[in-house]
Design an enzyme around this catalytic site. Sequence first.
Site, short mmCIF file in Angstrom:
data_model
loop_
_atom_site.label_atom_id
_atom_site.label_comp_id
_atom_site.label_asym_id
_atom_site.label_seq_id
_atom_site.Cartn_x
_atom_site.Cartn_y
_atom_site.Cartn_z
N LEU A 117 0.82 -1.20 0.00
CA LEU A 117 0.00 0.00 0.00
C LEU A 117 0.85 1.25 0.00
O LEU A 117 0.45 2.29 -0.52
CB LEU A 117 -0.93 0.01 1.21
N GLY A 142 7.54 4.26 3.66
CA GLY A 142 8.08 5.53 4.10
C GLY A 142 9.40 5.35 4.81
O GLY A 142 10.03 4.28 4.72
N GLY A 143 9.82 6.38 5.50
CA GLY A 143 11.13 6.36 6.13
C GLY A 143 11.24 5.35 7.25
O GLY A 143 12.33 4.85 7.53
N MET A 144 10.13 5.04 7.93
CA MET A 144 10.18 4.15 9.08
C MET A 144 9.57 2.79 8.83
O MET A 144 9.90 1.83 9.53
CB MET A 144 9.48 4.79 10.27
N VAL A 187 3.57 -0.41 4.58
CA VAL A 187 2.20 -0.84 4.80
C VAL A 187 1.83 -1.82 3.69
O VAL A 187 1.98 -1.51 2.50
CB VAL A 187 1.21 0.33 4.80
N LYS A 229 0.89 -2.81 8.91
CA LYS A 229 2.02 -1.86 8.93
C LYS A 229 3.14 -2.44 9.77
O LYS A 229 2.92 -2.89 10.90
CB LYS A 229 1.56 -0.52 9.50
N ASP A 288 0.03 15.60 11.24
CA ASP A 288 0.48 15.33 9.87
C ASP A 288 -0.71 15.23 8.93
O ASP A 288 -0.76 14.35 8.06
CB ASP A 288 1.30 14.04 9.84
#
Length: 382
Positions: free
Chosen positions: A32, A35-37, A40, A54, A153
């Site tokens: 899906l 990202g940086g961390m 998903v 996730k 965010d």
Amino acid sequence: MSSVQETLPAGIQSLELEDPVTVGGMALLGRLGTGGMGTVFLAEDDLGRRVAVKTIHPRLAADKAFRARFEDEVRNAGRVASFCTAQILGHGEDPGLHPSGLPYMVSEFIGGVSLARRVHESGPLPVSDLHGIAVGVATALAAIHEAGLVHRDLKPSNVVLTLSGPRVIDFGIARALDSNSSWTTTGTVLGTPGWMAPEVLVGGKATPAADIFAWGLLMAYAGTGRSAFGEGQALDVARRVVQDQPDLTGLPDGPLGQLIRSSLCKDPLDRPSAPELMMRLVGREFQGIAGPPPEPAPVRGFGRYRKQLLVGGLMLAVAALTVGVSLALPGGASDDATVPMVTVQAPAPEKASGKASGKTPGKVPADRMNAVTPELKKHRNR
């Protein structure tokens, strides 16, 4: 797998070679977002439901700070009413994917399209659709704030448009108002440049009013098809948010446009609250806002930032401000999974003299902006 892949919703990416095939016993079907961390995945649970799973990146699984942030995300997302976000279905650790155990979170899979994708593909929303999304997102924020959280965010990629209305997702950097932990070091903030409130960019605390500012930016983007403070390098965008007025050219006139403008006041005390947005969007509020909107009731914790923002104009109030990395999304794909790390160095603010003459803060003096030295670092996934 091929037969399954053919039935996957549009926009789902295929699994990559390094991806696991299962997490917590659930079969992974596709990606899906990442990202940086973390990443998903779309998965199928033991009940045959399609869910969003996730995980944090394996290289971060042994990092206590990242694990703590992930635990906070699970806890915070679970506090929010499920009608306005992706419902948390479970969480755990998979010992087969990392020696320390790979943390994961399971949420409902939201079938829909992000607001970012909708605007990118089809342009600005018609006024009727814009009004409906404005009500839906304001309602979601009211529920988030009622749960004692600040999202921090809110942006187009974190709003998913569904048949049942908009859902606000990704609580990766949400903060509980009753918690002192923020998982950042001194002089750093997490968020996405261009979607952060000015008081946060100058080192102030993220409060519900910061989410309202982001709501205004979100509605301006949906109504005009562009960012209110323009595009460009993160540092340049951040400067414009702090100093300049938003470009709202093309925004529909009328009560909704006035609410959007009031939510973008530089002073957080001059912005409406989420419940006030809801009330004014659905009825009585439209009867008496031909002029400036009424001043909202003070929100605890804003007093010292009000003084900072109004007396002498906006100043960069920290010696080093870092705009950090935003997480990937549970239940939707991120349109901007990583953000450049930007360091802003500024002199200590001078002691202001005199009283503020109005509610709109002035610009940062030119000599101060000339003293700001940008240092653009490389994109990093962390």
